[in-house]
Design a protein around this motif. Sequence first.
Motif, mmCIF file in Angstrom:
data_model
loop_
_atom_site.group_PDB
_atom_site.id
_atom_site.type_symbol
_atom_site.label_atom_id
_atom_site.label_comp_id
_atom_site.label_asym_id
_atom_site.label_seq_id
_atom_site.Cartn_x
_atom_site.Cartn_y
_atom_site.Cartn_z
ATOM 1 N N ASP A 34 0.834 -1.191 0.000
ATOM 2 C CA ASP A 34 0.000 0.000 0.000
ATOM 3 C C ASP A 34 0.878 1.253 0.000
ATOM 4 O OD1 ASP A 34 -2.264 -1.515 0.056
ATOM 5 O OD2 ASP A 34 -2.542 -1.366 2.232
ATOM 6 N N PRO A 35 0.365 2.371 -0.505
ATOM 7 C CA PRO A 35 1.137 3.620 -0.465
ATOM 8 C C PRO A 35 1.440 4.014 0.979
ATOM 9 C CG PRO A 35 -0.755 3.844 -1.906
ATOM 10 C CD PRO A 35 -0.894 2.531 -1.217
ATOM 11 N N GLN A 36 2.668 4.457 1.224
ATOM 12 C CA GLN A 36 3.114 4.813 2.561
ATOM 13 C C GLN A 36 3.271 6.321 2.674
ATOM 14 O OE1 GLN A 36 3.659 2.448 4.995
ATOM 15 N NE2 GLN A 36 2.856 0.983 3.521
ATOM 16 N N PRO A 37 3.088 6.893 3.864
ATOM 17 C CA PRO A 37 3.340 8.325 4.046
ATOM 18 C C PRO A 37 4.820 8.645 3.832
ATOM 19 C CG PRO A 37 2.063 7.444 5.877
ATOM 20 C CD PRO A 37 2.498 6.287 5.044
ATOM 21 N N LEU A 38 5.087 9.846 3.348
ATOM 22 C CA LEU A 38 6.450 10.241 3.020
ATOM 23 C C LEU A 38 7.351 10.255 4.249
ATOM 24 C CD1 LEU A 38 8.320 11.179 0.761
ATOM 25 C CD2 LEU A 38 7.658 13.519 1.300
ATOM 26 N N ARG A 73 7.214 8.346 6.905
ATOM 27 C CA ARG A 73 7.578 6.984 7.273
ATOM 28 C C ARG A 73 8.643 6.428 6.329
ATOM 29 N NH1 ARG A 73 2.669 3.256 7.457
ATOM 30 N NH2 ARG A 73 2.081 4.749 9.038
ATOM 31 N N LEU A 74 8.515 6.742 5.037
ATOM 32 C CA LEU A 74 9.499 6.262 4.074
ATOM 33 C C LEU A 74 10.857 6.895 4.303
ATOM 34 C CD1 LEU A 74 7.367 6.199 0.814
ATOM 35 C CD2 LEU A 74 8.158 4.266 2.149
ATOM 36 N N THR A 75 10.889 8.207 4.586
ATOM 37 C CA THR A 75 12.184 8.861 4.819
ATOM 38 C C THR A 75 12.823 8.384 6.119
ATOM 39 O OG1 THR A 75 11.041 10.756 5.791
ATOM 40 C CG2 THR A 75 11.681 10.924 3.483
ATOM 41 N N SER A 76 12.031 8.157 7.158
ATOM 42 C CA SER A 76 12.628 7.658 8.402
ATOM 43 C C SER A 76 13.182 6.250 8.208
ATOM 44 C CB SER A 76 11.606 7.681 9.535
ATOM 45 O OG SER A 76 10.552 6.793 9.266
ATOM 46 N N ARG A 77 12.504 5.427 7.405
ATOM 47 C CA ARG A 77 13.021 4.090 7.112
ATOM 48 C C ARG A 77 14.316 4.179 6.302
ATOM 49 N NH1 ARG A 77 8.959 0.719 4.070
ATOM 50 N NH2 ARG A 77 7.773 1.071 5.970
#
Length: 163
Positions: free
Chosen positions: A48-52, A54-58
């Motif tokens: 599913d599409p993820q919030p930006l 959350r993606l940058t922290s990962r």
Amino acid sequence: MAHAALEAAKAKAKARGGPPGLRTGRLTGGGQNPRRRRWSGPGADARDPQPLGRLTSRLITDSGWSERLSSARVFGQWARLVGENVAEHAHPVSLKDGELTVQASSTAWAMQLRTLQRQLLAKIAAGVGNGVVKRMRIQGPTAPSWRKGPRHVPGRGPRDTYG
């Protein structure tokens, strides 16, 4: 000729292990991983599409940039962390191994910062995180050096040149 082609296709299917009448292709899902689902369904899924954020922290944690990012946050948010009055008279120079070097605008401000050191460390820890800045090294302004070149005469240097 058509009969020979049909017999060759049956022999090829038999060699693969499938029944001779079964066609594998896009309609039957052949070639896909049998464990992969076609639709994610109503529940949360990794696809599913993820919030930006959350993606940058990962990305930051996977790349190992968290320490460098937190130290850069000290420099970028210096005025907000220590206050406008202190930031007007002092600025951070370097941050290595948890030691923050701060350059003061005058010797009086260097002495004032040394007395406020515990409060400044607490403010920085509250704004950036614990363990980023463990200690502070506060420097006063640097005086001009009158030593020019490899050879010099020992002494007090120029005294009455400022009139």
